[in-house]
Motif scaffolding. Sequence first.
Motif, PDB file in Angstrom:
ATOM      1  N   GLY A 169      -1.833  -6.841   1.386  1.00  0.00           N
ATOM      2  CA  GLY A 169      -0.402  -6.921   1.653  1.00  0.00           C
ATOM      3  C   GLY A 169      -0.062  -7.084   3.120  1.00  0.00           C
ATOM      4  N   LYS A 170      -1.077  -6.952   3.962  1.00  0.00           N
ATOM      5  CA  LYS A 170      -0.848  -7.108   5.401  1.00  0.00           C
ATOM      6  C   LYS A 170      -1.464  -8.403   5.943  1.00  0.00           C
ATOM      7  CE  LYS A 170      -0.990  -2.122   6.395  1.00  0.00           C
ATOM      8  NZ  LYS A 170      -1.759  -1.029   7.037  1.00  0.00           N
ATOM      9  N   ARG A 186       1.344 -11.721  -0.307  1.00  0.00           N
ATOM     10  CA  ARG A 186       2.447 -10.881  -0.780  1.00  0.00           C
ATOM     11  C   ARG A 186       2.059 -10.279  -2.120  1.00  0.00           C
ATOM     12  NH1 ARG A 186       7.468 -10.304   1.062  1.00  0.00           N
ATOM     13  NH2 ARG A 186       8.968  -9.250  -0.296  1.00  0.00           N
ATOM     14  N   LEU A 187       2.144  -8.980  -2.204  1.00  0.00           N
ATOM     15  CA  LEU A 187       1.801  -8.276  -3.429  1.00  0.00           C
ATOM     16  C   LEU A 187       3.009  -8.204  -4.358  1.00  0.00           C
ATOM     17  CD1 LEU A 187      -0.107  -5.247  -1.848  1.00  0.00           C
ATOM     18  CD2 LEU A 187      -1.132  -7.278  -2.896  1.00  0.00           C
ATOM     19  N   ILE A 199       7.631   5.998  -5.727  1.00  0.00           N
ATOM     20  CA  ILE A 199       6.312   6.261  -5.135  1.00  0.00           C
ATOM     21  C   ILE A 199       5.697   4.972  -4.598  1.00  0.00           C
ATOM     22  CG2 ILE A 199       3.979   7.100  -5.597  1.00  0.00           C
ATOM     23  CD1 ILE A 199       5.278   8.847  -7.833  1.00  0.00           C
ATOM     24  N   ALA A 200       5.767   3.896  -5.384  1.00  0.00           N
ATOM     25  CA  ALA A 200       5.203   2.625  -4.933  1.00  0.00           C
ATOM     26  C   ALA A 200       5.924   2.103  -3.700  1.00  0.00           C
ATOM     27  CB  ALA A 200       5.268   1.594  -6.064  1.00  0.00           C
ATOM     28  N   GLU A 201       7.241   2.224  -3.686  1.00  0.00           N
ATOM     29  CA  GLU A 201       7.999   1.744  -2.532  1.00  0.00           C
ATOM     30  C   GLU A 201       7.698   2.579  -1.295  1.00  0.00           C
ATOM     31  OE1 GLU A 201      10.483  -0.844  -0.450  1.00  0.00           O
ATOM     32  OE2 GLU A 201       9.537  -1.024  -2.425  1.00  0.00           O
ATOM     33  N   SER A 202       7.422   3.870  -1.479  1.00  0.00           N
ATOM     34  CA  SER A 202       7.007   4.699  -0.345  1.00  0.00           C
ATOM     35  C   SER A 202       5.705   4.166   0.245  1.00  0.00           C
ATOM     36  CB  SER A 202       6.806   6.152  -0.800  1.00  0.00           C
ATOM     37  OG  SER A 202       8.012   6.708  -1.260  1.00  0.00           O
ATOM     38  N   ARG A 215       5.528   2.670   4.047  1.00  0.00           N
ATOM     39  CA  ARG A 215       4.705   3.392   5.017  1.00  0.00           C
ATOM     40  C   ARG A 215       3.552   2.535   5.526  1.00  0.00           C
ATOM     41  NH1 ARG A 215       4.862   9.681   5.008  1.00  0.00           N
ATOM     42  NH2 ARG A 215       6.743  10.126   3.806  1.00  0.00           N
ATOM     43  N   GLU A 216       3.033   1.662   4.659  1.00  0.00           N
ATOM     44  CA  GLU A 216       1.915   0.810   5.060  1.00  0.00           C
ATOM     45  C   GLU A 216       2.370  -0.516   5.665  1.00  0.00           C
ATOM     46  OE1 GLU A 216      -1.262   1.594   5.080  1.00  0.00           O
ATOM     47  OE2 GLU A 216      -0.877   3.586   4.244  1.00  0.00           O
ATOM     48  N   GLY A 217       3.664  -0.791   5.586  1.00  0.00           N
ATOM     49  CA  GLY A 217       4.179  -2.037   6.148  1.00  0.00           C
ATOM     50  C   GLY A 217       3.709  -3.265   5.390  1.00  0.00           C
TER      51      GLY A 217
END
Length: 324
Positions: free
Chosen positions: A147-148, A152-153, A167-170, A174-176
């Motif tokens: 995803g970085k 695009r995931l 939870i997934a959106e967190s 957080r991971e950008g």
Amino acid sequence: MTAGLALPAALAAAPARAQPSAAASWPSRPVRVVVAYPPGGSTDVLARTIVPRLQELIPGATFVVENRPGGAAVVGTQAVAQAAPDGHTLALGNNQTHAANAAMLRGLPYDPLADFAPVGRIAEVHHALVVPASSPARTLQDLAARGKGGGRLAYASSGVGSASHVIAESFVRREGLAATHVPYRGGAQATTDTVAGVVDFFVSTWPQVVALVRDGRLRALGIGAPQRLPDLPEVPTFAELGAGYMAVDAWFGLWAPARTPDAVVARLGATLLRVLAEPEIVARLQQQGFAAAPLDPAAFAAFQREEVRRWEELVALTGIRLEG
């Protein structure tokens, strides 16, 4: 007091003594247990494990599980809130229906605290992040790197505003990561499309995916358990992976409409505790990925109040809100 006054008073008191209590006369018709999700999801699986045993323990009772999905689980939950408070309509819901929606949904047409009488908590489950068996991601770090790295995931959830979404959106924020949210109407179809590779990952309740992980059709990259599971020790905990913020348990309970007679709620609550004390039921829940977590009506009410506050904090962190 004269005899003329005493006799009517005695006669007036007699019918009251003859009237059966609310608990003794309940149920007088089939009891609907509303699940605000489609068949096949975790809440539905739990209902179909617990409800038949409730029926067996209450002489003469008939219980019917009714799936009423829609509107981020609002449709079915609202129907119970508006039902007659006589113990013949119940909600078997969870942290979304009776905590998260209050923080997330503007214009929620019911109050999860004021409009319900808690009967008891039933179970808790962990969430796990799963990917298709064909995914090149073998670890959570692998998935984040995808995803970085210019890609695009796409991630599934059991619905906009569900715990799986939050939870997934967190994780994404957080991971950008570059990621697209793909919401489904419940966990069953989200799971099916994850197995098929339609999406890259899904944060699911463990009961929804445990059999598929065991069968090798899904790969679990992390789980929100406090320690690794004995039967799947290769799955790391989110805490081990430095993603402890993803360890948000789901919980499930039973509610009646507010103003349901206390005696009916107490009888239901006591029967539910009996069910959850049975070794056979506990074993079945464990096999399905649940952990029995019984609370009586009073303790469950206190727990729910704390959870409403907790979800207000989670929603503030992610910014996920819904429009009613």
